[in-house]
Scaffold this motif. Structure first.
Motif, short mmCIF file in Angstrom:
data_model
loop_
_atom_site.label_atom_id
_atom_site.label_comp_id
_atom_site.label_asym_id
_atom_site.label_seq_id
_atom_site.Cartn_x
_atom_site.Cartn_y
_atom_site.Cartn_z
N SER A 67 38.97 51.04 36.87
CA SER A 67 39.37 50.86 35.48
C SER A 67 39.58 49.38 35.21
O SER A 67 39.92 48.61 36.11
CB SER A 67 40.65 51.64 35.17
OG SER A 67 41.73 51.14 35.96
N VAL A 68 39.34 48.95 33.97
CA VAL A 68 39.44 47.54 33.60
C VAL A 68 40.51 47.34 32.53
O VAL A 68 40.59 48.09 31.56
CB VAL A 68 38.09 47.02 33.07
CG1 VAL A 68 38.20 45.55 32.67
CG2 VAL A 68 36.99 47.20 34.11
N GLN A 69 41.33 46.31 32.74
CA GLN A 69 42.40 45.99 31.80
C GLN A 69 42.25 44.55 31.34
O GLN A 69 42.00 43.65 32.14
CB GLN A 69 43.77 46.18 32.47
CG GLN A 69 44.96 45.78 31.61
CD GLN A 69 46.28 45.85 32.36
OE1 GLN A 69 46.32 46.22 33.53
NE2 GLN A 69 47.36 45.49 31.69
N GLU A 70 42.39 44.33 30.04
CA GLU A 70 42.33 42.98 29.49
C GLU A 70 43.73 42.40 29.41
O GLU A 70 44.68 43.09 29.02
CB GLU A 70 41.70 42.99 28.09
CG GLU A 70 40.24 43.43 28.08
CD GLU A 70 39.63 43.36 26.68
OE1 GLU A 70 40.38 43.01 25.73
OE2 GLU A 70 38.43 43.63 26.54
N MET A 71 43.86 41.12 29.79
CA MET A 71 45.15 40.45 29.75
C MET A 71 44.96 39.05 29.15
O MET A 71 43.88 38.46 29.29
CB MET A 71 45.77 40.33 31.16
CG MET A 71 46.01 41.67 31.84
SD MET A 71 46.89 41.51 33.41
CE MET A 71 48.55 41.18 32.83
N PRO A 72 45.98 38.53 28.47
CA PRO A 72 45.85 37.20 27.85
C PRO A 72 45.65 36.11 28.90
O PRO A 72 46.27 36.13 29.96
CB PRO A 72 47.17 37.02 27.09
CG PRO A 72 48.12 37.97 27.75
CD PRO A 72 47.31 39.13 28.19
N ALA A 73 44.77 35.16 28.58
CA ALA A 73 44.49 34.05 29.50
C ALA A 73 45.55 32.98 29.34
O ALA A 73 45.33 31.94 28.70
CB ALA A 73 43.10 33.50 29.23
N LYS A 74 46.70 33.23 29.91
CA LYS A 74 47.82 32.30 29.86
C LYS A 74 48.38 32.08 31.25
O LYS A 74 48.22 32.92 32.15
CB LYS A 74 48.93 32.84 28.95
CG LYS A 74 48.51 33.03 27.49
CD LYS A 74 49.67 33.57 26.67
CE LYS A 74 49.29 33.74 25.20
NZ LYS A 74 50.42 34.28 24.39
N MET A 101 40.13 39.58 32.74
CA MET A 101 39.73 40.97 32.95
C MET A 101 40.22 41.39 34.33
O MET A 101 39.86 40.76 35.33
CB MET A 101 38.21 41.12 32.87
CG MET A 101 37.58 40.55 31.60
SD MET A 101 38.01 41.48 30.12
CE MET A 101 37.08 42.98 30.39
N VAL A 102 41.04 42.43 34.39
CA VAL A 102 41.59 42.90 35.66
C VAL A 102 40.93 44.24 36.02
O VAL A 102 41.09 45.22 35.29
CB VAL A 102 43.11 43.06 35.60
CG1 VAL A 102 43.63 43.64 36.92
CG2 VAL A 102 43.79 41.73 35.31
N THR A 103 40.18 44.25 37.12
CA THR A 103 39.54 45.48 37.59
C THR A 103 40.40 46.07 38.70
O THR A 103 40.62 45.44 39.73
CB THR A 103 38.12 45.19 38.13
OG1 THR A 103 37.35 44.55 37.11
CG2 THR A 103 37.44 46.47 38.55
N GLY A 140 39.94 50.12 51.35
CA GLY A 140 40.99 49.76 50.41
C GLY A 140 40.52 48.65 49.49
O GLY A 140 39.46 48.06 49.69
N SER A 141 41.30 48.39 48.46
CA SER A 141 40.90 47.38 47.49
C SER A 141 42.10 46.78 46.79
O SER A 141 43.11 47.46 46.58
CB SER A 141 39.94 47.99 46.47
OG SER A 141 39.57 47.05 45.49
N TYR A 142 41.96 45.50 46.45
CA TYR A 142 42.93 44.82 45.58
C TYR A 142 42.46 44.97 44.14
O TYR A 142 41.26 45.17 43.87
CB TYR A 142 42.98 43.32 45.88
CG TYR A 142 43.73 42.93 47.13
CD1 TYR A 142 45.11 42.76 47.10
CD2 TYR A 142 43.05 42.70 48.32
CE1 TYR A 142 45.79 42.36 48.23
CE2 TYR A 142 43.72 42.30 49.46
CZ TYR A 142 45.10 42.14 49.42
OH TYR A 142 45.77 41.75 50.54
N SER A 143 43.36 44.83 43.21
CA SER A 143 42.97 44.62 41.82
C SER A 143 42.42 43.20 41.74
O SER A 143 42.94 42.29 42.38
CB SER A 143 44.17 44.77 40.89
OG SER A 143 44.62 46.10 40.85
N LYS A 144 41.33 43.01 40.98
CA LYS A 144 40.68 41.71 40.91
C LYS A 144 40.77 41.14 39.49
O LYS A 144 40.55 41.85 38.51
CB LYS A 144 39.20 41.83 41.29
CG LYS A 144 38.97 42.43 42.66
CD LYS A 144 39.29 41.47 43.77
CE LYS A 144 39.19 42.12 45.13
NZ LYS A 144 37.98 42.86 45.39
N LEU A 145 41.09 39.85 39.41
CA LEU A 145 41.19 39.16 38.13
C LEU A 145 40.02 38.20 37.97
O LEU A 145 39.71 37.44 38.88
CB LEU A 145 42.52 38.41 38.04
CG LEU A 145 42.75 37.56 36.79
CD1 LEU A 145 44.20 37.66 36.35
CD2 LEU A 145 42.38 36.10 37.03
#
Length: 507
Positions: free
Chosen positions: A58-65, A51-53, A36-41
Motif C-alpha cells: 500500500s502507498v501513503q502520501e506524506m508532505p515533503a517537509k 511517497m511511502v510504500t 521481510g520488508s521495511y516501509s520505503k520513502l
C-alpha cells in the motif's frame, strides 16, 4: 605439467566466478532467511511530496517537509531529496515487518544476471562510451607523447620524472579510473627510468601506484565515485572535498616513498630489490633503446588531452548544477570522443574501429555490473535484502560511529580482494552497506569513502587485480613487489583510517 596443474589449482577465481558463487549463495539464502520488508520513502519531484510504500504494497502520501523526515526517524536533510542527491527509495527505520517467503529457484537464478544487465543498462552504456573515448585518445599517442616529452625535459633532474609521472597518472586514476591504460606506457617509460639510473620497480611504482592512489582517492572517477555514489542514493559531489584533500596528501607521501627508494638505487645499484635481474631486464628494455620511436608532443596532441580533461570539468558542472545523470554524461563523452577523432585526423573507419575496440575492452566490466546487480535482484525479489539490512542494523545499533566506519573499511578490503572491479563492487555492496550509515547517524558519502579506500588499498597487492599482469610485462616477480610495497601499503592504510575518522568527526 604437474607444476602447471598445481599453479592452476592455487589460482584465484575471477570476479565472475566469485559473483556467481555469491549469486548462488544469495538464492540459497532466500530459502533460509525469513522474508521481510521495511516501509520505503521516495520523493516525488513532480508532486513534491513523499511517497511511502509499506510492506503490504500500500502507498501513503506524506508532505515533503523536514518534520516528516524527523517523525519517521530518517536522519537526512530534506534538501538532499529536493536537489536529487538522494533519488532511490530509503528504508524507514523501525518499520520492518516479516512477509510471506518468496524463495528463488534455478529459473530465477539464471535469469538474474540478464535482468541485472537490463536494470543497469544506463551505467553499462556509460562504461562503453567512456571506454571508446579513451581508446580513441590512446590510439593518437597523446598520452605517450605527453609523458615522453616530460621525460626529455627532466634530463639531469631525473627525480622530477618520478614526481610528474606519478602526479599525471594519479590525475588519470582519480578522474577516469586510469588503470589498464597504463599497460601501454611500460615499454616506453621503463627504458627511460633505467637510463636515468633507476630500476624497473621505480617505473612500476610511479605508474601503478600513481594509478592506484588516484583510484583509491577518486574524485570524479565514473567507475567508482559516480557509480558508488549512485548506488548509495547520493550525488558523487558529496564527500568530494575530503577525498580531494586525501588524494593530494596520499600522492605526496607516495612520491616521497618512491623518491627515497629511487635515490638509494642511484647511489648504490646493488640496493635494488631486483638487482639479480638487472642484466636480464636491461637486455630486454635497453637493447635498441636509441632506435625506439617516441611520439612527438604536438599541438594537436596537447589539444586532444586538454579537451579530454575539460570533459570531466563539464561533467562535474552538469551533475552539480544542471541535474545531469547517466544519459547526459554518456552523451558528453560520445561527443568528446568524436571531437578527438576529428582533431586527430584519423579516418572514419579507423575511428569506428578504435572506438568499438575500446568499448569492447570493457565488456567484462559491463557484465560484472550486470551480474552484481543480479545478486541484488535475487535478494530483493526473494524479500531478504531488508531482512539482512534489519539484522545488520541491529548489530550496529548503538555502535560508536568511529568503530563502525573502521569495520566498514575492513569489510571493503576483504570484498575488494575477491571483486577487484570497482563498479562491480559498488553495485553489489552499496545498496546494502549505504543504509547502515543511517543507522549510526553518518552521511552516506562516508560509506562511499570507506568503499573506495578499502578496495583501493587491497588493489596494491591483490593477485585478482592488475598487479600480476603489470609485473609480468616488466619481468619482476611478485615477491619483490611485496617487499617494496608493504610498508607503503601500511602507511596508506593508516592514513585511510585517519581520513575516515575525520569524515566521521565532520559529519
Amino acid at each position: 605439467m604437474n607444476k602447471k596443474m598445481s599453479k592452476k589449482k592455487m589460482g584465484f577465481p575471477t570476479a565472475f566466478t566469485v559473483l556467481f558463487i555469491v549469486l548462488i549463495f544469495a538464492a540459497v539464502l532466500t530459502y533460509v532467511i525469513p522474508a521481510g520488508s521495511y516501509s520505503k520513502l521516495k520523493y516525488d519531484s513532480d508532486k513534491k511530496i513523499f511517497m511511502v510504500t509499506k510492506p503490504d504494497a500500500s502507498v501513503q502520501e506524506m508532505p515533503a517537509k523536514q518534520e516528516t523526515l524527523d517523525k519517521l526517524g530518517i536522519k537526512v536533510d530534506i534538501q538532499k531529496f529536493a536537489d536529487g542527491s538522494i533519488s532511490k527509495p530509503v528504508a524507514i527505520p523501525g518499520t520492518y515487518e516479516k512477509v510471506k517467503q518468496n524463495p528463488q529457484g534455478v529459473k530465477e537464478l539464471f535469469q538474474a544476471p540478464i535482468k541485472g544487465v537490463y536494470d543497469t543498462i544506463d551505467i553499462i552504456m556509460f562504461v562503453f562510451i567512456v571506454g571508446g573515448c579513451i581508446s580513441v585518445l590512446n590510439s593518437t599517442g597523446a598520452f605517450d607523447a605527453g609523458i615522453s616529452s616530460l621525460s626529455r625535459a627532466t634530463n639531469g633532474k631525473e627525480y622530477v620524472l618520478i614526481i610528474v609521472v606519478t602526479i599525471l597518472i594519479a590525475l588519470g586514476g582519480t578522474t577516469f579510473g586510469m588503470a589498464e591504460e597504463t599497460i601501454a606506457l611500460y615499454p616506453i617509460l621503463v627504458p627511460i627510468f633505467m637510463a636515468a639510473g633507476y630500476d624497473a620497480i621505480v617505473c612500476i611504482a610511479a605508474l601503478y601506484m600513481g594509478s592506484s592512489i588516484g583510484t583509491m582517492f577518486s574524485t570524479v572517477n565514473p567507475f567508482s565515485s559516480v557509480i558508488g555514489s549512485n548506488a548509495a542514493g547520493i550525488s558523487f559531489t558529496q564527500g568530494l572535498t575530503i577525498r580531494l584533500i586525501g588524494l593530494i596528501i596520499a600522492t605526496v607521501f607516495t612520491i616521497v616513498y618512491i623518491l627515497k627508494y629511487g635515490a638509494k638505487i642511484k647511489k648504490d645499484p646493488t640496493k635494488s630489490l631486483i638487482y639479480s635481474q638487472k642484466e636480464e631486464i636491461e637486455e630486454k628494455f635497453l637493447k635498441d633503446y636509441a632506435g625506439k620511436s617516441i611520439p612527438e608532443f604536438t599541438f594537436r596532441r596537447k589539444l586532444m588531452l586538454a579537451i579530454f580533461g575539460l570533459a570531466f570539468v563539464v561533467m562535474v558542472w552538469g551533475v552539480s548544477t544542471q541535474e545531469w545523470w547517466f544519459l547526459e554524461m554518456t552523451t558528453l563523452f560520445l561527443v568528446v570522443g568524436i571531437i578527438i577523432g576529428i582533431i586527430s585526423g584519423m579516418g572514419e573507419k579507423e575511428f569506428v574501429s578504435k572506438f568499438v575496440a575500446g568499448a569492447g575492452d570493457l565488456i567484462g566490466v559491463a557484465l560484472v555490473i550486470g551480474v552484481a546487480r543480479g545478486i541484488n535482484l535475487i535478494m530483493d525479489t526473494g524479500l531478504i535484502s531488508d531482512s539482512i539490512l534489519n539484522l545488520s542494523s541491529g548489530a550496529v545499533q548503538g555502535m560508536n560511529p568511529y568503530v563502525f566506519i573502521i569495520v566498514m573499511l575492513v569489510i571493503f578490503i576483504v570484498l575488494g580482494f575477491f571483486i577487484p572491479s570497482s563498479s562491480g563492487l559498488a553495485v553489489l555492496a552499496m545498496p546494502i552497506m549505504a543504509p547502515l550509515a543511517d543507522a549510526v547517524g553518518l552521511p552516506r558519502h562516508v560509506i562511499v569513502s570507506a568503499y573506495q579506500y578499502g578496495q583501493g588499498l587491497i588493489a596494491f597487492i591483490t593477485p585478482t587485480g592488475l598487479i600480476l599482469a603489470t609485473l609480468a610485462m616488466v619481468d619482476v616477480t611478485y615477491d619483490k613487489w611485496l617487499k617494496f610495497i608493504m610498508k607503503l601499503m601500511g602507511y596508506t592504510g593508516i592514513f585511510a583510517v585517519i581520513m575516515l575518522l575525520i569524515e566521521v568527526a565532520l559529519k
